[in-house]
Design a protein around this motif. Structure first.
Motif, PDB file in Angstrom:
ATOM      1  N   PRO A   1       0.822  -1.206   0.000  1.00 47.06           N
ATOM      2  CA  PRO A   1       0.000   0.000   0.000  1.00 47.06           C
ATOM      3  C   PRO A   1       0.859   1.260   0.000  1.00 47.06           C
ATOM      4  O   PRO A   1       2.028   1.225   0.400  1.00 47.06           O
ATOM      5  N   PRO A   2       0.285   2.402  -0.418  1.00 44.86           N
ATOM      6  CA  PRO A   2       1.023   3.665  -0.374  1.00 44.86           C
ATOM      7  C   PRO A   2       1.501   3.963   1.039  1.00 44.86           C
ATOM      8  O   PRO A   2       0.949   3.464   2.021  1.00 44.86           O
ATOM      9  N   ALA A   3       2.517   4.816   1.145  1.00 42.81           N
ATOM     10  CA  ALA A   3       3.160   5.111   2.434  1.00 42.81           C
ATOM     11  C   ALA A   3       2.160   5.547   3.493  1.00 42.81           C
ATOM     12  O   ALA A   3       2.255   5.122   4.641  1.00 42.81           O
ATOM     13  N   GLU A   4       1.165   6.395   3.123  1.00 41.75           N
ATOM     14  CA  GLU A   4       0.220   6.862   4.142  1.00 41.75           C
ATOM     15  C   GLU A   4      -0.641   5.739   4.685  1.00 41.75           C
ATOM     16  O   GLU A   4      -1.159   5.827   5.785  1.00 41.75           O
TER      17      GLU A   4
ATOM     18  N   GLU B   1      -7.399  -4.827   4.170  1.00 43.03           N
ATOM     19  CA  GLU B   1      -7.900  -5.133   5.501  1.00 43.03           C
ATOM     20  C   GLU B   1      -6.980  -4.411   6.475  1.00 43.03           C
ATOM     21  O   GLU B   1      -5.861  -4.021   6.113  1.00 43.03           O
ATOM     22  N   VAL B   2      -7.443  -4.212   7.694  1.00 44.19           N
ATOM     23  CA  VAL B   2      -6.634  -3.577   8.728  1.00 44.19           C
ATOM     24  C   VAL B   2      -6.530  -4.554   9.887  1.00 44.19           C
ATOM     25  O   VAL B   2      -7.541  -5.031  10.392  1.00 44.19           O
ATOM     26  N   VAL B   3      -5.300  -4.868  10.275  1.00 46.34           N
ATOM     27  CA  VAL B   3      -5.060  -5.809  11.362  1.00 46.34           C
ATOM     28  C   VAL B   3      -4.173  -5.124  12.390  1.00 46.34           C
ATOM     29  O   VAL B   3      -3.070  -4.670  12.060  1.00 46.34           O
TER      30      VAL B   3
ATOM     31  N   VAL C   1      -3.176  -4.075   5.575  1.00 47.95           N
ATOM     32  CA  VAL C   1      -2.592  -5.223   4.874  1.00 47.95           C
ATOM     33  C   VAL C   1      -3.347  -5.391   3.571  1.00 47.95           C
ATOM     34  O   VAL C   1      -4.550  -5.130   3.498  1.00 47.95           O
ATOM     35  N   GLY C   2      -2.622  -5.796   2.550  1.00 41.46           N
ATOM     36  CA  GLY C   2      -3.270  -6.059   1.271  1.00 41.46           C
ATOM     37  C   GLY C   2      -4.130  -7.292   1.387  1.00 41.46           C
ATOM     38  O   GLY C   2      -3.850  -8.202   2.162  1.00 41.46           O
ATOM     39  N   SER C   3      -5.199  -7.313   0.677  1.00 40.31           N
ATOM     40  CA  SER C   3      -6.071  -8.471   0.621  1.00 40.31           C
ATOM     41  C   SER C   3      -6.024  -8.969  -0.806  1.00 40.31           C
ATOM     42  O   SER C   3      -6.421  -8.248  -1.719  1.00 40.31           O
ATOM     43  N   PRO C   4      -5.490 -10.190  -1.035  1.00 41.09           N
ATOM     44  CA  PRO C   4      -5.346 -10.646  -2.411  1.00 41.09           C
ATOM     45  C   PRO C   4      -6.682 -10.595  -3.141  1.00 41.09           C
ATOM     46  O   PRO C   4      -7.689 -11.060  -2.629  1.00 41.09           O
TER      47      PRO C   4
ATOM     48  N   GLY D   1      -1.667 -17.853  -1.594  1.00 40.76           N
ATOM     49  CA  GLY D   1      -0.956 -16.818  -0.867  1.00 40.76           C
ATOM     50  C   GLY D   1      -1.647 -16.378   0.413  1.00 40.76           C
ATOM     51  O   GLY D   1      -1.089 -15.618   1.193  1.00 40.76           O
ATOM     52  N   SER D   2      -2.850 -16.858   0.660  1.00 39.24           N
ATOM     53  CA  SER D   2      -3.587 -16.445   1.847  1.00 39.24           C
ATOM     54  C   SER D   2      -3.940 -17.635   2.737  1.00 39.24           C
ATOM     55  O   SER D   2      -4.732 -17.512   3.662  1.00 39.24           O
ATOM     56  N   GLU D   3      -3.328 -18.783   2.476  1.00 43.65           N
ATOM     57  CA  GLU D   3      -3.673 -20.006   3.207  1.00 43.65           C
ATOM     58  C   GLU D   3      -3.460 -19.866   4.716  1.00 43.65           C
ATOM     59  O   GLU D   3      -4.332 -20.242   5.497  1.00 43.65           O
ATOM     60  N   THR D   4      -2.317 -19.335   5.138  1.00 44.78           N
ATOM     61  CA  THR D   4      -2.041 -19.217   6.568  1.00 44.78           C
ATOM     62  C   THR D   4      -3.032 -18.276   7.233  1.00 44.78           C
ATOM     63  O   THR D   4      -3.585 -18.585   8.290  1.00 44.78           O
ATOM     64  N   ALA D   5      -3.291 -17.137   6.617  1.00 41.60           N
ATOM     65  CA  ALA D   5      -4.237 -16.176   7.200  1.00 41.60           C
ATOM     66  C   ALA D   5      -5.625 -16.796   7.320  1.00 41.60           C
ATOM     67  O   ALA D   5      -6.275 -16.674   8.359  1.00 41.60           O
TER      68      ALA D   5
END
Length: 188
Positions: free
Chosen positions: A7-10, A32-34, A39-42, A117-121
């Motif tokens: 994501p962008p710096a901000e 998403e926000v954790v 965090v990016g969401s594929p 890429g999202s298996e663990t999450a």
């Protein structure tokens, strides 16, 4: 995260619920926000999006007038630090359709279609977060080696605060809880 999904710096700064709530929907889509961190969401390809839509439609039709099922919107798991998840399918109380943010007490079931890429999450992190938030049902949809979707179902155990493993379905899904629904995975 790869460079393409960073994501962008901000957005890499600590984000509060107030800040996030002031952002336009376009800025929130795909993230998403954790624990206050974006965090990016594929993004799902056409097949997982179609699976989520078919599942949401089947759940919506079976749920009755007290519940709605829909796809791809935020569920606010906690305010401080902010944790927003964007499940692929959410079954929520119909009376809360205009309430924002959607909170765990509004939600009966969440389902995640697991992209590469999202298996663990999806198998560990989200299942724990949804259970701690008190969401009664969690379904995880994955593709088996043969390419057939598998639906893993979980039910919240109030005594332990964690999910008990339910049934695993392939082919035709027939469940009685949280309400009777039948879904043919072969349609995909």
């Amino acid at each position: 995260m790869t460079a393409e999904t960073t994501p962008p710096a901000e957005l890499r700064q600590q984000v509060t619920a107030e800040q996030y709530d002031s952002w336009p929907e376009e800025r929130c889509a795909g993230i998403e926000v954790v624990d206050g961190r974006v965090v990016g969401s594929p993004s799902a390809s056409k097949r997982p999006r179609r699976l989520a839509r078919i599942l949401a439609n089947a759940l919506d039709a079976a749920a009755g007038p007290g519940w709605n099922a829909d796809t791809d919107f935020d569920v606010r798991l906690q305010d401080v630090p902010l944790t927003n998840r964007r499940p692929h399918v959410v079954v929520y109380r119909a009376e809360t359709i205009d309430v924002t943010p959607t909170r765990p007490e509004h939600v009966l079931l969440v389902a995640e279609v697991v992209p590469p890429g999202s298996e663990t999450a999806d198998r560990r992190v989200k299942v724990d977060q949804y259970a701690k938030a008190g969401i009664a049902f969690y379904w995880r949809i994955e593709r088996a080696a043969a390419g057939v979707p598998l639906i893993h179902t979980y039910v919240l155990d109030p005594a332990t605060g964690g999910y008990r493993t339910g049934d695993v379905f392939t082919g035709v899904v027939r469940v009685a809880a949280p309400f009777a629904v039948e879904l043919d995975l072969g349609r995909l």
